[in-house]
Design an enzyme around this catalytic site. Structure first.
Site, mmCIF file in Angstrom:
data_model
loop_
_atom_site.group_PDB
_atom_site.id
_atom_site.type_symbol
_atom_site.label_atom_id
_atom_site.label_comp_id
_atom_site.label_asym_id
_atom_site.label_seq_id
_atom_site.Cartn_x
_atom_site.Cartn_y
_atom_site.Cartn_z
ATOM 1 N N LYS B 80 -5.664 -9.995 0.885
ATOM 2 C CA LYS B 80 -4.696 -9.168 1.603
ATOM 3 C C LYS B 80 -5.445 -8.283 2.601
ATOM 4 C CE LYS B 80 -0.798 -6.067 0.337
ATOM 5 N NZ LYS B 80 -0.058 -5.518 -0.829
ATOM 6 N N SER B 155 4.842 -6.172 -0.793
ATOM 7 C CA SER B 155 4.124 -6.126 0.465
ATOM 8 C C SER B 155 3.050 -7.203 0.592
ATOM 9 C CB SER B 155 3.470 -4.751 0.615
ATOM 10 O OG SER B 155 2.470 -4.576 -0.370
ATOM 11 N N SER B 179 4.321 -5.165 -5.600
ATOM 12 C CA SER B 179 3.947 -5.873 -4.373
ATOM 13 C C SER B 179 3.239 -7.205 -4.575
ATOM 14 C CB SER B 179 3.075 -4.976 -3.493
ATOM 15 O OG SER B 179 3.886 -4.020 -2.859
#
Lengths: 480, 486
Positions: B80, B155, B179
């Site tokens: 990420k 996210s 997330s």
């Protein structure tokens, strides 16, 4: 009748710990002569993703400060964030301790010039990080982060201080106590000690505190005393003229001897304190506390007591010798080697301290080693040299590294104790000074020594001070 | 043989060791796949094929020399965009870090490199991990591989889509309120949020420090377990990382779960929950019964307060964590300003997106002197109650089974208010507040063919049981086939 006023003063002292590495990372703290931004890393620069990690040495040093100031050391404390934007604060928050500091409820006993003693309470000590430094030129600003995340402790006193003198003595005593532990240079000049003063006034006899101001930018102990004195005067005058003291942060303007407003209460920051989630609780267990207690050097108060008892010194002398731990160590070495503590104390207080003052030096930079000073004292005590010659040897030693014995021998300074040689000289003096001799014979017991001193002086003049005074006296007394 | 990008890490690793394939082949295969589908999906914000091939060559050299490979050596991985890697762009998908390159390696990056895994790039995310759609990214929109008109969740949306679209074998995400787990559910992949303190956060751009946790995405439970063996290590750089030994998470995966107690919290079956989701969870419960598990109804009394508690604590910490992005030392700086205050205001106004600004404002408000006691302090107390609920529940059960999300993936064009959006994480948030581990695995599909996820929550540091219970389901009840034609 004029109203009588009393000041209420509390001091906040920031003290930089000389741990060698910063509080959350491994960066070196010895940046004094380093180029800007050379003692930095992602952690102390607050780069994205980094986490702080408490330097265990910082905790040890902080605990020592707490012990030196008679504080309770909390077994459990925590860190908090104090949020505010400032260009030299890399994270735009400062990690500090808010409601659970590691040390609380301490005190310091101070002694005033009048001889009166007073106990000043220490509210708390907490650990925090320093900010960097902003440098402004006419149209540009620069930031040096070398100082960012330097470990600090903040020592907050109770509002027990009443006069500028008490503030001054408190700072002196505090400085000595901290310096004794070896955790900080505690030097205002080097910036390792900084002080803010909270001052308010109230009518004598009342309990309630008046509105206080906080004065920053104090760069010497004298400035602290002067600023407090000014602030007390200003506040009293203001109130007596019907004004009201505002809660403000002030700056001390050294050049003009006045305080100036930095920011008012309305402009005060809301720091939005909250527990620092990136650091676990600070746990101080018994083992650690006991270890640090064992490592603590003797305090100044204990040292003074011991010096009086062990070395039979006067209190005042013991105080002087204990002002700095290094000086005290020097004294003890000289006393040990010379086996004459009184003489060691006298030599250090009168001669060594004089030289240090003249040369603006620290005892650690003093050129005469303790063993050598002790030897000079021994040479007097065993009759090899007179105290007058000893002073001469002492002066020579300031620039001469040779052993005092060698100096005395090579320079021919040995006291003449050969009685036949001295007898010749004594006879010569008696023959050449009939008036003085007559005078001596006529003098009563009280005046005799003084006249003798004059005769002795003649002998010393001839022998260049090397004659054994005791022997000379004996000969004069016998012959006259 | 199937195309290499379709295989699991476990399968690829076996083939590598048997010298049937080369690491370079794997990298080429996944980049072919990326070329094929990335334009439609939008998983990545940064890719470095050249470096990936170089890494792969090194692995192949090792194989040739007969040096034994580590379990995940040579397996492509993406992380990420909020994990810092040295010399590479790390932007948290925000404008304010759009020009930023990492100057050190996050601990997880170090561990990945030490393992010899091949880092191929960084995945898209909601800006600073704030969002449930990946739509708040400054850089691009990511799309759900099952239906390109739908959100992948957030996210860690890019990390979920990259695995679901089979563009890479494994990815890392971060989970502050769900997330990892919510996008895993929306994309039909396995996602694990480990116990708080199990994986080092050093080098993870902080959102809510007391809630954030890095965790893996994979196609199978076993792959995720293997990845956990790499990243779950005590780290001296993170004082909240616990100093306990890492078990071998792959060891107990296939043990049966006879007699194991699974708790079903009644508070998790709320009104407004999608019927098909509900049915899928009920199915899963039946499957577990068949496997010999004991189903126990439990109560997590304070569940309804979890979202409000979370939306006080997370923004409070975020408002402080994001204060460092000010244009002084790195990152984006506004062009024109008259003084320092103006520089701060303009830089941050221009650099942050709406969602981030909204949360900074909420956080600043709840921490301010007049409101701290009413909000932040109160939230901390409720957080404690939520934690206590779990402690109590875990005295009687081994794991807790819940839906992962109230709904399946919604449309990109769906207009939801911020508060509606915040409720997307209603089933996942509690685990972050309590610091416990949670895994989401696919448990079926709805009539539109969209994946439905089930969540298993475990005791502190008991990822082993979670993985075992999840693996049993995957092996004996259901395993999703990832979409091929995108």
């Amino acid at each position: 009748m004029a109203r009588e006023w009393e000041a209420v003063i509390g001091l906040e002292v920031h003290c930089q710990l000389k741990t060698g590495t910063k509080v959350w990372c491994g960066c070196s703290t010895d940046y004094d002569n380093a180029k800007p931004n050379t003692h930095v890393c992602p952690i102390c620069l607050g780069h994205p993703g980094v986490l702080p990690k408490l330097n265990e040495k910082v905790l040890d040093y902080a605990i020592k400060a707490g012990l030196a100031l008679n504080c309770d050391i909390n077994k459990e404390s925590k860190f908090d964030r104090k949020n505010y934007f400032y260009p030299d604060t890399p994270k735009n928050y400062q990690i500090t301790q808010f409601d659970k500091p590691y040390a609380e409820n301490g005190y310091l006993d101070i002694k005033l010039n009048s001889g009166r003693e007073k106990r000043i309470g220490i509210t708390r000590i907490h650990i925090e990080e320093d900010a960097g430094k902003s440098i402004h030129t006419t149209n540009e600003s620069f930031v040096n982060f070398n100082r960012a995340s330097m470990p600090l402790i903040e020592i907050v006193s109770e509002p027990d201080i009443r006069t500028p003198e008490e503030a001054y003595e408190y700072l002196n005593t505090l400085k000595t106590a901290i310096k004794y532990t070896g955790i900080s240079d505690v030097s205002m000049e080097l910036g390792s000690l900084r002080c803010d003063a909270n001052v308010s006034v109230r009518e004598k006899g009342t309990e309630k505190f008046g509105t206080r101001t906080e004065t920053k930018n104090l760069n010497s102990f004298k400035a602290v005393a002067k600023a407090i004195e000014y602030e007390i005067g200003r506040q009293i005058e203001l109130i007596e003229n019907g004004g009201v003291v505002e809660q403000e942060t002030l700056l001390w303007d050294e050049a003009n001897g006045v305080t100036r407003v930095m920011r008012s209460k309305e402009e005060a920051n809301d720091y939005r304190y909250f527990p620092e989630p990136d650091l676990v609780k600070v746990i101080i267990d018994n083992d650690r506390l006991e270890r640090l207690k064992a490592e603590m050097p003797e305090s100044k108060i204990d040292k003074v007591k011991r010096f009086i008892k062990e070395y039979d010194l006067k209190e005042k002398d013991a105080e002087i010798l204990s002002n700095e731990i290094e000086l005290a160590d020097y004294f003890e070495q000289v006393a040990k080697y010379s086996n004459n503590s009184k003489s060691s104390s006298n030599w250090i207080i009168t001669e060594v301290l004089r030289v240090l003052k003249e040369e603006n030096k620290e005892i650690t930079d003093f050129s005469i080693r303790a063993e050598h000073l002790a030897k000079i004292i021994k040479l007097i005590d065993n009759g090899t040299i007179s105290s007058k010659i000893a002073k001469k040897v002492f002066e020579m030693k300031l620039t001469d590294s040779r052993d005092p014995e060698e100096i005395v021998k090579v320079e021919g300074l040995t006291q003449v104790s050969d009685s036949s040689e001295i007898e010749k000289i004594v006879d010569e003096v008696i023959a050449n000074n009939p008036k003085m001799v007559e005078d001596y014979k006529q003098a009563d017991e009280g005046r005799k020594p003084r006249v003798l001193k004059g005769l002795m002086g003649q002998v010393m003049k001839i022998t260049k001070g090397k004659a054994n005074p005791k022997l000379v006296t004996e000969l004069f007394e016998k012959k006259l | 043989m199937k195309k290499l990008y379709k295989l699991t890490a476990k399968e690829l690793s076996k083939l590598l060791k048997e010298k049937k394939i080369k690491a370079v082949d794997i990298v080429n295969s996944i980049f072919e796949r990326i070329n094929e589908v990335e334009d439609k999906i939008g998983s990545f914000v940064y890719l470095d094929k050249e470096n990936a091939l170089e890494q792969a060559k090194k692995v192949d050299e090792k194989i040739e020399k007969g040096i034994e490979l580590k379990p995940l050596e040579g397996i492509p991985v993406a992380i990420k965009d909020n994990m810092v890697s040295n010399g590479e762009p790390t932007t948290a998908s925000s404008k304010i870090l759009s020009n930023y390159k990492g100057i050190y390696d996050a601990t997880v990056v170090k561990l990945i490199k030490d393992e010899g895994m091949i880092l191929i790039g960084k995945t898209n995310m909601d800006e600073f991990a704030m969002g449930s759609t990946t739509k708040t990214s400054f850089i691009k929109e990511s799309k759900n591989p099952w239906d390109l008109e739908r959100v992948p969740g957030g996210s860690s949306g890019g990390s979920a889509t990259a695995v679901a679209a089979q563009e890479v074998i494994l990815t890392l995400g971060s989970d502050t309120g769900g997330s990892i787990r919510q996008p895993a559910a929306f994309c039909g992949v396995v996602g694990l949020k480990p116990t708080y303190g199990r994986v080092s956060r050093y080098g993870l751009i902080a959102f809510g420090s007391s809630l954030d946790q890095i965790g893996p995405f994979g196609k199978t439970v076993e792959d995720v377990a293997m990845f956990m063996n790499v990243i779950a290590k005590h780290d001296e750089m993170d004082t909240t990382s616990l100093n306990i030994e890492t078990p071998d998470y792959t060891k107990n995966l296939n043990e049966d779960i006879k007699g194991l107690k699974i708790g079903i919290p009644k508070e998790y079956f709320i009104d407004g929950m999608d019927n098909e989701v509900k049915k899928a969870i009920e199915n899963a419960i039946e499957e577990y019964k068949k496997m010999g598990a004991e189903i126990v109804e439990i109560s997590l009394l304070h569940t309804e307060y979890a979202p409000s508690t979370y939306y006080i604590i997370a923004p409070a910490e975020a408002s402080s964590n994001l204060a460092r992005f000010d244009g002084i030392r790195y990152g984006y700086r506004t062009e024109n300003y008259k003084d320092i205050k103006d520089l701060y205001i303009k830089t941050r106004s221009e650099g942050f997106g709406d969602e981030v600004k909204r949360r900074i404002m909420i956080g600043t408000y709840v921490l301010s002197a007049g409101y701290y006691d009413a909000y932040y302090k109160q939230a901390q107390k409720v957080r404690r109650l939520i934690k206590n609920d779990f402690d109590k529940a875990f005295k009687n059960v081994d794991v807790i089974l819940t839906p992962a999300t109230p709904n399946t993936a919604f449309k990109l064009t769906d207009k939801k208010s911020p508060v509606e959006m915040y409720l997307e994480d209603v089933f996942t948030i509690s685990a972050n507040l309590a610091g416990i581990p949670g895994i989401v695995i696919p448990t079926g599909k709805n009539k539109n063919g969209l994946p439905i996820g089930m969540q298993l929550l475990g005791k502190h540091f008991d990822e082993t049981t979670l993985l075992k219970v999840a693996n049993n389901f995957e092996k004996r009840a259901y395993r999703i086939e990832l979409p091929d034609n995108i």
